[in-house]
Write an enzyme that holds these catalytic residues in place. Structure first.
Site, PDB file in Angstrom:
ATOM      1  N   ALA A 172      -8.302  -6.974  -8.889  1.00  0.00           N
ATOM      2  CA  ALA A 172      -9.499  -7.651  -8.377  1.00  0.00           C
ATOM      3  C   ALA A 172      -9.989  -8.757  -9.314  1.00  0.00           C
ATOM      4  CB  ALA A 172     -10.611  -6.618  -8.168  1.00  0.00           C
TER       5      ALA A 172
ATOM      6  N   ASP B 217       0.854  -1.184   0.000  1.00  0.00           N
ATOM      7  CA  ASP B 217       0.000   0.000   0.000  1.00  0.00           C
ATOM      8  C   ASP B 217       0.890   1.234   0.000  1.00  0.00           C
ATOM      9  OD1 ASP B 217      -2.293   1.863   0.939  1.00  0.00           O
ATOM     10  OD2 ASP B 217      -3.277  -0.094   0.813  1.00  0.00           O
TER      11      ASP B 217
ATOM     12  N   HIS C 298      -3.175   6.344   3.387  1.00  0.00           N
ATOM     13  CA  HIS C 298      -4.025   5.207   3.039  1.00  0.00           C
ATOM     14  C   HIS C 298      -3.503   3.919   3.673  1.00  0.00           C
ATOM     15  CE1 HIS C 298      -5.824   2.112   0.365  1.00  0.00           C
ATOM     16  NE2 HIS C 298      -6.852   2.934   0.380  1.00  0.00           N
TER      17      HIS C 298
ATOM     18  N   SER D 233     -11.384  -0.527  -0.114  1.00  0.00           N
ATOM     19  CA  SER D 233     -10.068  -0.523   0.535  1.00  0.00           C
ATOM     20  C   SER D 233     -10.132  -0.959   1.985  1.00  0.00           C
ATOM     21  CB  SER D 233      -9.467   0.888   0.542  1.00  0.00           C
ATOM     22  OG  SER D 233      -8.727   1.129  -0.604  1.00  0.00           O
TER      23      SER D 233
ATOM     24  N   ASN E 193      -4.534  -1.371  22.779  1.00  0.00           N
ATOM     25  CA  ASN E 193      -3.565  -0.640  23.589  1.00  0.00           C
ATOM     26  C   ASN E 193      -4.198   0.496  24.363  1.00  0.00           C
ATOM     27  OD1 ASN E 193      -4.183   0.969  21.449  1.00  0.00           O
ATOM     28  ND2 ASN E 193      -2.079   1.424  20.852  1.00  0.00           N
TER      29      ASN E 193
ATOM     30  N   ASN F 194     -14.112   0.633  -6.423  1.00  0.00           N
ATOM     31  CA  ASN F 194     -15.168   1.558  -5.999  1.00  0.00           C
ATOM     32  C   ASN F 194     -15.887   2.196  -7.177  1.00  0.00           C
ATOM     33  OD1 ASN F 194     -14.382   1.065  -3.350  1.00  0.00           O
ATOM     34  ND2 ASN F 194     -12.876   2.712  -3.411  1.00  0.00           N
TER      35      ASN F 194
HETATM   36 CA   LIG Z   1      -5.744   0.640  19.605  1.00  0.00          CA
HETATM   37 CA   LIG Z   2     -11.692 -13.340  -7.233  1.00  0.00          CA
END
Ligand SMILES: [Ca+2]
Ligand SMILES: [Ca+2]
Ligand SMILES: [Ca+2]
Ligand SMILES: [Ca+2]
Length: 513
Positions: free
Chosen positions: A263, A128, A159, A316, A172, A251
């Site tokens: 995809a 990414d 992103h 995403s 956390n 999208n």
């Molecule tokens: Ca956290």
């Molecule tokens: Ca597939």
């Protein structure tokens, strides 16, 4: 060629951490850095913490103040570690105290609200835009590996940080909790420049870097409407190495719905996005390559900009829920291979939208408890082997898949599967003995056909059909027998198991002798 990350609609609004803190009766473990154990002791006890292990600088802090204590300690560089104070050995369901967990509506939708995720196991790598390693969700997080340098914080890592948080944000006391909070998590930064555009070569390098680390999950929350051959090659290489590749469906569902890549590459677990009503979001791209759906609207995410949290929409953010869930299931069920895990994740999904599989939702909505229990399907060995270029030594996808039969191994049995969209053909190299006969017999749960092709054939696809076919067997029904008498020296040929037009999937047993 550049890929864009598949976040849809702009971010709605910010959620300030702590704004909806859970009133839990539990507590949080806080461990101070060695250099801060004297200087911070009064601060922690003054805030309500109890010293439980002086030699470790370990405190128990009520959850009512834990977020503020952890935040202050982290700001001063005094925090070594914090975690929920779990009931050891109990079967209690995880009760995360992180303030945004109540906003994580997807927990109920995918059935993890009553489950406890495992400790670190199978890795998830996101390819990414890189993550902000100084974000409170990742600073000091255990089991976090960067596979290359991550660009400086800010828009470049925005992103990636968000996608990463959905998989792996730790419990956390801060912000949110990912679907697999203790996951072995890796990040490859494929946006070395500014912004959120990912270069093809950097995506390729990331996929290969991830798969070189052994079987695990690769998350691709990115896409383009152009198929890039080198990305396809990298994905097939990863699949051959036993990696499960998960991709966002895209999208563009309400803007023309073009086929998106990666995809729509076979063998990729393709994830659509759903909303709070468990309906497929209008923006979610649809195609016969969609495998399942996960929540992708109003998803709490970490943001590198301002090092805080917000909500986001997009496939995403659906894909990393499936990636994290897949790593969880694989960790608990290590006997599965990637081809079995692929089937388990999609076939255990809860049917939504049109009854049965459909192009919007695939098999339906991610269901983690069902995936944990779903019976193991037949393995699909020797993938990817979808055409001659995949199995021919020196071919385009030269991935060293061994032949089924050889001069010294003249008989072989294989059990395997086909799927119209995800695995359209199985092609095997087989040995034709000198002036001898080769026989292939096949039984299946659907009508499939056999064909035998000589060396030098480009493709077994009907579109490229030539004079290179040596034999074929196309009996209607679920068994098939092909035999060929070889005249002349021994040589390899290609045996293809293919679908007639009306069949969608099949499991078969093949014997070659
Ligand atoms: Ca956290
Ligand atoms: Ca597939
Ligand atoms: Ca197969
Ligand atoms: Ca195949």
């Amino acid at each position: 060629m550049r890929f864009v990350v598949t976040t849809a609609l702009a971010v709605a609004f910010a959620l300030s951490p702590g704004a909806e803190a859970e009133s839990s009766s539990g507590s949080t473990i806080v461990e101070l850095r060695p250099g801060a154990r004297c200087t911070e002791a009064l601060f922690v006890t003054g805030a309500g913490g109890t010293l439980v292990a002086p030699s470790l600088g370990l405190y128990r802090v009520p959850n009512t103040v834990a977020a503020q204590v952890v935040s202050a300690l982290r700001t001063r560089g005094a925090l070594l570690f914090s975690a929920p104070n779990r009931l050891a050995g109990s079967l209690a369901v995880e009760d995360f105290s992180d303030p945004l967990v109540p906003n994580e509506w997807w927990r109920v939708a995918v059935g993890v609200d009553t489950l406890t995720p495992p400790p670190a196991g199978r890795a998830v790598t996101i390819v990414d835009s890189g993550i902000d390693v100084s974000h409170p969700e990742f600073l000091g997080r255990a089991n976090t590996e960067t596979l290359n340098s991550q660009e400086p914080a800010g828009i470049g890592g925005e992103h990636g940080t968000s996608v990463a948080s959905i998989v792996a944000a730790p419990a956390n006391g801060l912000g949110l909790v990912g679907i697999y909070p203790e996951a072995l998590f890796r990040s490859w930064d494929a946006a070395k420049g500014q912004g959120t555009e990912l270069e093809t070569t950097e995506i390729v390098q990331g996929i290969l870097a991830a798969s070189n680390n052994g079987p695990g999950i690769v998350n691709l929350s990115l896409g383009s409407d152009r198929k890039e051959l080198v990305i396809e090659q990298a994905i097939y290489e990863a699949v051959r190495k036993g990696t499960l590749v998960v991709a966002a469906s895209g999208n563009d569902g309400d803007t023309g719905n073009p086929l998106g890549y990666p995809a729509s590459i076979p063998h990729v677990l393709t994830v659509a996005a759903s909303d709070r009503a468990n309906g497929v979001a209008p923006f979610s791209s649809r195609s016969r390559f969609v495998d399942l759906t996960a929540p992708g609207v109003d998803i709490p995410i970490a943001t590198a900009i301002g090092k805080g949290w917000r909500t986001g929409d997009g496939t995403s953010f659906a894909a990393p829920l499936v990636s994290g869930a897949s790593a969880w299931v694989w960790t608990v069920r290590p006997e599965l291979d990637a081809t079995q895990l692929f089937e388990v994740m999609r076939r255990s999904a809860t049917d939504i939208d049109v009854q049965g599989r459909d192009d919007l939702s695939g098999f339906g909505l991610l269901n983690v408890s069902a995936a944990l229990a779903y019976p193991a399907p037949v393995r699909d060995p020797l993938e990817p082997n979808d055409d001659i270029e995949f199995v021919r030594p020196g071919g385009l996808y030269d991935n060293s898949i061994p032949p089924l039969t050889t001069p010294t191994k003249r008989t072989s049995n294989v059990q395997a599967r086909l799927d119209r969209a995800e695995d359209p053909r199985d092609v095997y190299r087989v040995w034709l003995p000198k002036n001898g006969r080769v026989t292939a017999t096949l039984t299946a749960d659907a009508n499939v056909d056999l064909s035998l092709w000589k060396q030098g054939t480009v493709s077994v696809s009907e579109r490229v059909i030539g004079t290179d076919r040596l034999a074929r067997a196309t009996t209607p029904g679920t068994s098939e027998r092909l035999t060929f008498a070889n005249k002349g020296p021994g040589r390899f040929a290609f045996l293809a198991v293919v679908f007639p037009k009306d069949v969608r999937e099949a499991t078969y047993r093949l014997r070659v002798s």
